[in-house]
Design a protein around this motif. Structure first.
Motif: not given
Length: 318
Positions: A90, A120, A122
């Protein structure tokens, strides 16, 4: 020993033919033969024999082939797994939030759309930034800074490029001037100019949160060689202090989005003027360091999808 050498050795033991193995590896037979000789020299093992022009593995060669195959398979499995981890790792992008700003609605929507195709990624939003977001960007406290500026959009974009930043304009909106009814200094004006504002006490801040609108307004005054009189409420340490302040002969300047603020609408005796002169059109930009690939990829997505996002927002508002 390089893992590539073991991979070539494994390919040769599969075919037991220099020609076929060289074809699969896309190398010449002489180059492959030389590399096998290098393996034997490096290990001190006799791996091959030639009988009747045919290649054979020695007993040691068979044992080495078995071990080499295990090593190569383990390496390739590990490489595949680690590449998958890297691909799925991520990436968090941090963005500062702006209060009462139309650009935020578009940014939120674009973030959701981006995550649908890039799971992936954030996103984190920070509100309580006391420093200028551009300073936080420089210090790597943010990946993307949202700021407002008055003035020529293309010029500002070019200025940011020279500083090593990618700047994407999100929304341009007029300034709203709030004042108390009976404020004759404002009510008597047909059009409000920067010179008029220079003579009025100005409120812009909303507490300890970074006053992005006031900062942009100050830059505008400085660019035009003017000296405004700001009367802030930040010393009260209350985010709603300016709603309770006595306006008297002063004015409260804010973004167009503040027209929907119920706290202002509820104030008896308040009125407003929409300053639609080009000089008072403020643009909110999303800015990232040019070398921050992940942040720039998102900003390019923002740029490519802004029009569609605006259309959807206008349909929803309607």
């Amino acid at each position: 020993m390089r893992i590539e050498a073991l991979q070539e050795f494994r390919t040769l033991t599969k075919w037991m033919s220099l020609r076929k193995a060289a074809d699969e590896l896309h190398v010449t037979q002489s180059a492959l033969s030389k590399r096998m000789a290098e393996i034997e020299n490096e290990t001190g093992l006799k791996l091959f024999t030639r009988e009747a022009n045919r290649l054979h593995l020695t007993d040691v060669g068979k044992a080495f082939a078995e071990e080499a195959s295990y090593v190569v398979s383990t390496y390739e499995a590990a490489l595949t797994r680690c590449r998958k981890i890297q691909k799925n790792k991520s990436i968090t992008l941090t963005i500062n939030e702006l209060q009462q700003n139309r650009a935020m609605e578009l940014i939120y929507s674009l973030v959701l759309n981006y995550q649908k195709h890039n799971d992936r990624y954030k996103f984190e939003f920070k509100m309580h930034l006391r420093n200028n977001p551009l300073i936080a960007l420089e210090r790597n406290e943010l990946n993307i800074a949202l700021i407002m500026r008055f003035g020529d959009i293309q010029k500002i974009i070019e200025e940011q490029e020279k500083l090593g930043f990618l700047a994407i304009p999100i929304v341009t909106e007029p300034t709203v001037l709030w004042f108390k009814r009976g404020n004759h200094a404002v009510e008597s004006l047909i059009e409000i100019t920067l010179e008029d504002l220079e003579n009025l006490p100005i409120i812009t801040t909303s507490g300890e949160i970074f006053d992005y609108f006031g900062n942009a307004l100050m830059c505008l005054f400085e660019t035009e060689g003017k000296t405004p009189h700001f009367r802030t409420s930040a010393i009260t340490h209350e985010t709603t202090a300016f709603f309770l302040a006595d306006y008297r002969d002063g004015v409260f300047l804010a973004t167009e989005a503040m027209l929907n603020d119920s706290r202002l609408k509820a104030r008896a005796g308040l009125d407003h003027r929409l300053l639609e002169d080009q000089l008072f059109m403020g643009t909110t930009y999303a800015i990232a360091k040019s070398k921050d690939e992940a942040a720039c990829n998102f900003l390019k997505f923002v740029s490519n999808n802004l029009d569609d996002c605006r259309e959807q927002a206008s349909v929803f508002d309607a």
